[in-house]
Design an enzyme around this catalytic site. Structure first.
Site, short mmCIF file in Angstrom:
data_model
loop_
_atom_site.label_atom_id
_atom_site.label_comp_id
_atom_site.label_asym_id
_atom_site.label_seq_id
_atom_site.Cartn_x
_atom_site.Cartn_y
_atom_site.Cartn_z
N GLU A 33 6.44 -6.74 -0.34
CA GLU A 33 5.53 -7.30 -0.77
C GLU A 33 5.59 -7.21 -2.23
O GLU A 33 5.67 -6.04 -2.77
CB GLU A 33 4.07 -7.12 -0.55
N SER A 53 -3.83 -2.26 -0.40
CA SER A 53 -2.37 -2.23 0.21
C SER A 53 -2.20 -1.43 1.33
O SER A 53 -3.16 -0.79 1.59
CB SER A 53 -1.78 -1.37 -0.94
N THR A 54 -1.13 -1.92 2.17
CA THR A 54 -0.92 -1.29 3.18
C THR A 54 -0.75 0.47 3.24
O THR A 54 -1.37 1.01 4.14
CB THR A 54 0.32 -2.01 3.94
N GLY A 73 -4.22 1.61 3.21
CA GLY A 73 -4.78 1.16 4.41
C GLY A 73 -4.51 2.24 5.22
O GLY A 73 -5.42 2.70 6.26
N LYS A 126 -17.10 0.22 -3.88
CA LYS A 126 -16.21 0.71 -4.90
C LYS A 126 -15.16 -0.02 -5.39
O LYS A 126 -14.38 -0.41 -4.59
CB LYS A 126 -15.55 2.18 -4.02
N GLU A 170 -7.81 -4.99 5.72
CA GLU A 170 -7.43 -6.27 4.89
C GLU A 170 -6.12 -5.86 4.23
O GLU A 170 -6.61 -5.20 3.01
CB GLU A 170 -8.26 -7.36 4.48
N CYS A 219 -3.11 -11.78 -1.22
CA CYS A 219 -2.33 -11.15 -0.17
C CYS A 219 -1.64 -12.10 0.95
O CYS A 219 -0.62 -11.77 1.57
CB CYS A 219 -3.39 -10.59 0.69
P1 NAD Z 1 -4.64 -0.60 -3.69
O1 NAD Z 1 -4.57 -0.10 -2.29
O2 NAD Z 1 -3.83 0.36 -4.64
O3 NAD Z 1 -6.21 -0.40 -4.08
C1 NAD Z 1 -7.24 -1.09 -3.36
C2 NAD Z 1 -8.57 -0.41 -3.44
O4 NAD Z 1 -8.42 0.79 -2.83
C3 NAD Z 1 -8.83 -0.07 -5.03
O5 NAD Z 1 -10.49 -0.18 -5.22
C4 NAD Z 1 -8.40 1.29 -5.02
O6 NAD Z 1 -8.97 2.38 -5.79
C5 NAD Z 1 -8.54 2.18 -3.60
N1 NAD Z 1 -7.85 3.10 -3.12
C6 NAD Z 1 -6.53 3.28 -3.46
N2 NAD Z 1 -6.04 4.13 -2.46
C7 NAD Z 1 -7.09 4.61 -1.79
C8 NAD Z 1 -7.24 5.72 -0.98
N3 NAD Z 1 -6.55 6.52 -0.49
N4 NAD Z 1 -8.51 6.00 -0.25
C9 NAD Z 1 -9.73 4.94 -0.64
N5 NAD Z 1 -9.43 4.09 -1.65
C10 NAD Z 1 -8.01 3.88 -2.14
O7 NAD Z 1 -4.29 -2.09 -3.81
P2 NAD Z 1 -4.06 -2.75 -4.98
O8 NAD Z 1 -2.82 -2.76 -5.78
O9 NAD Z 1 -5.46 -2.76 -5.84
O10 NAD Z 1 -4.28 -4.28 -4.34
C11 NAD Z 1 -3.16 -5.25 -3.87
C12 NAD Z 1 -2.98 -4.98 -2.39
O11 NAD Z 1 -3.93 -5.53 -1.96
C13 NAD Z 1 -1.85 -5.93 -1.97
O12 NAD Z 1 -1.07 -5.28 -1.09
C14 NAD Z 1 -2.62 -6.81 -1.52
O13 NAD Z 1 -1.74 -7.70 -0.28
C15 NAD Z 1 -3.68 -6.22 -0.70
N6 NAD Z 1 -4.82 -7.42 -0.51
C16 NAD Z 1 -5.06 -7.71 0.70
C17 NAD Z 1 -6.13 -8.61 1.02
C18 NAD Z 1 -6.17 -8.98 2.62
O14 NAD Z 1 -7.20 -9.41 2.80
N7 NAD Z 1 -5.40 -8.61 3.54
C19 NAD Z 1 -6.62 -9.14 -0.02
C20 NAD Z 1 -6.46 -8.93 -1.02
C21 NAD Z 1 -5.42 -7.78 -1.44
#
Ligand code: NAD
Length: 484
Positions: A387, A233-234, A237, A180, A254, A288
């Site tokens: 962050e 995002s945390t 997560g 997804k 992650e 990240c």
């Molecule tokens: P996000 O968590 O909003 O979204 C990430 C993905 O998760 C998207 O595909 C979104 O549609 C999906 N999603 C969101 N909420 C969900 C839920 N409740 N259940 C299932 N899926 C869900 O994050 P973002 O704003 O798109 O990305 C930025 C974040 O990602 C930052 O916090 C960054 O640090 C983190 N990140 C971490 C790593 C790592 O390897 N640790 C790498 C890249 C980005």
């Protein structure tokens, strides 16, 4: 300009008509124009993808039963098809999320094929099964089995690179996969599906269903999923971890970061400015592991603030498709609003803005924001703790090495980090004391051979290295009786 529009979804090895008529419209981060669309996946499409992935995994001659060498042959064809589309992949990512094209060429066009070959090699070179002479008279046959059907959810910031941190080891291990992608970056995911189809991946081994968080949450909780792999995002997560905890479903997470670069008092920062840029402001601050807290010795504080200020103010801002561009736009209006909110917070809490903080003059369209440096603040400031996910750095003073390490470790996150010194051994010693999943010395690269991932609120589990493969495997023991 011609838009890139996909009317169908890639499920079960075929392009199929989606259940809903809704679409996800994709906009250029640079021009704000609509550049394409894909169908919005629904719960029914996830159901279809799970049926296809389960069939591909569970069949008596399914993907999991293939010899690793047979899978490697298919994955090599996949790598070749991806390479043939590399330039277009980089272009699409760059348009969608603002990633400078030279970054996209490495992370998005090059890395996926490299990872497919790396994990195919690990699988073909390692014995699938090991016979261990037992301590109870018999022998134990110990093997690593593919964990099953994987539900993978990725963010928009490095969409293809992050997808293949999961997809390459999962497919090499014998798992089947439902991706997804994030709504902002779906066009590269569909190009990747085209490459998979052209390579002849067996039906159902890879399925792509785009959508928002509802579709993601449905995938995570689906009874047909054996393992969840999430990057984002945390906050998200935590939700996913709760669901997986309730279902006792294995999950790799992650998540976010607020990593620290420790500049030691003997560092020649201006002589290492390229790797320092790569460590702090790469991809417009949207990575990240970026080191968004810079810890500088008090004895050299103003000089280091000046060096970083000069770096930030000299970076070419513009169209990410121009190879000379160092800083492109942020991914969306929402993301720029969020980052601007943090800049306002930094100012209101009394930090000194040394450069940036505004939208660049002359770039009226697109989600551009100047690289921004804050000085004269401590590790307690909101912008030093949370962050931001944009090109904003806090330069924080410290008195001695012990305080530098304590400040680096004083974070709810623990994902990246770096130590800068003219004495690499001294820097390595400090790196050992930083509580984080990864730390660089005088540079930072995600080396495919080494595990990558976070501690604390940066996540659980590891990607890359053999450890990244183990995340898609489960151990199985067969106890053989003593021979007469
Ligand atoms: P996000 O968590 O909003 O979204 C990430 C993905 O998760 C998207 O595909 C979104 O549609 C999906 N999603 C969101 N909420 C969900 C839920 N409740 N259940 C299932 N899926 C869900 O994050 P973002 O704003 O798109 O990305 C930025 C974040 O990602 C930052 O916090 C960054 O640090 C983190 N990140 C971490 C790593 C790592 O390897 N640790 C790498 C890249 C980005």
């Amino acid at each position: 300009m011609t838009t890139i529009d996909y009317p169908q979804l890639y499920i079960g090895g075929k392009w199929v008509t989606p259940v809903s008529h809704e679409t996800i419209k994709v906009h250029s981060a640079t021009t704000e124009d609509r550049i394409g669309s894909v169908p919005r996946g629904s719960e029914a499409d996830i159901d279809a993808a799970v049926v296809a992935a389960r069939a591909a995994f569970d069949a008596t001659d399914g993907w999991a039963t293939w010899h690793p060498k047979e899978r490697a042959e298919v994955l090599e064809r996949f790598a070749v098809e991806l390479e043939a589309r590399g330039a277009e992949t980089a272009r699409r990512v760059s348009m969608q999320n603002g990633m400078p094209i030279w970054v996209a060429e490495q992370f998005e066009a090059g890395f996926p094929a490299l990872l497919l070959r790396y994990y195919s090699g690990l699988m073909t070179n390692a014995p699938v099964e090991e016979a261990r002479p037992g301590m109870m008279g018999g022998t134990s046959l110990v093997s690593k089995q593919p964990v099953g059907v994987v539900g993978a959810i990725v963010p928009w910031n490095v969409p293809q690179g992050i997808t293949f941190l999961k997809l390459a080891p999962a497919l090499a291990a014998g798992c089947t996969f439902i991706l997804k992608p994030a709504e902002e970056t779906v066009l590269d995911a569909f190009l990747m599906a085209e490459a998979a189809a052209a390579a002849g991946l067996p039906d159902g081994v890879l399925n792509v269903v785009p959508g928002g968080r509802d579709v993601g949450a449905y995938l995570v909780a689906h009874p047909g999923i054996d393992k969840v792999s999430f990057t984002g995002s945390t906050t998200a997560g935590r939700w996913i971890a709760e669901t997986c905890g309730r279902l006792l479903r294995p999950v790799t997470l992650e998540l976010g970061g607020k990593s620290a670069a420790i500049i030691l008092d003997d560092a020649d920062l201006s002589g290492m400015i390229e790797p320092f840029f790569g460590c702090t402001l790469l991809n417009n601050g949207q990575i990240c592991w970026l080191n968004t807290r810079v810890l500088a010795p008090r004895s050299r504080y103003s000089e280091i603030v000046d060096t970083i200020t000069d770096l930030a103010s000299s970076l070419a801002i513009g169209d990410p498709l121009d190879p000379a561009t160092k800083i492109g736009p942020l991914v969306s209006k929402q993301q720029r609003d969020r980052v601007e909110g943090y800049i306002a917070k930094g100012k209101s809490e009394g930090a000194r803005l040394t450069t940036g903080g505004s939208r660049p003059a002359g770039l009226d369209r697109g989600w551009f924001l100047e690289p921004t440096i804050f000085a004269d603040l401590d590790n307690e400031a909101t912008i030093s703790r949370e962050e931001i996910f944009g090109p904003v750095l806090s330069v924080i003073p410290y008195s001695d090495e012990a305080e530098a390490v304590a400040l680096a470790n004083d974070s709810v996150y623990g994902l990246g980090g770096s130590v800068w010194s003219s004495d690499p051994e001294r820097a390595t010693d400090i790196a050992r004391r930083v509580r984080s999943g990864t730390v660089g010395v005088n540079h930072y690269v995600n080396d495919p051979v080494a595990p990558f991932g976070g501690i604390k609120q940066s996540g659980m589990g590891r990607e890359l290295g053999p450890e990244g493969l183990h995340g898609f495997q489960v151990y199985k023991s067969i106890y053989l009786p003593p021979t007469a």
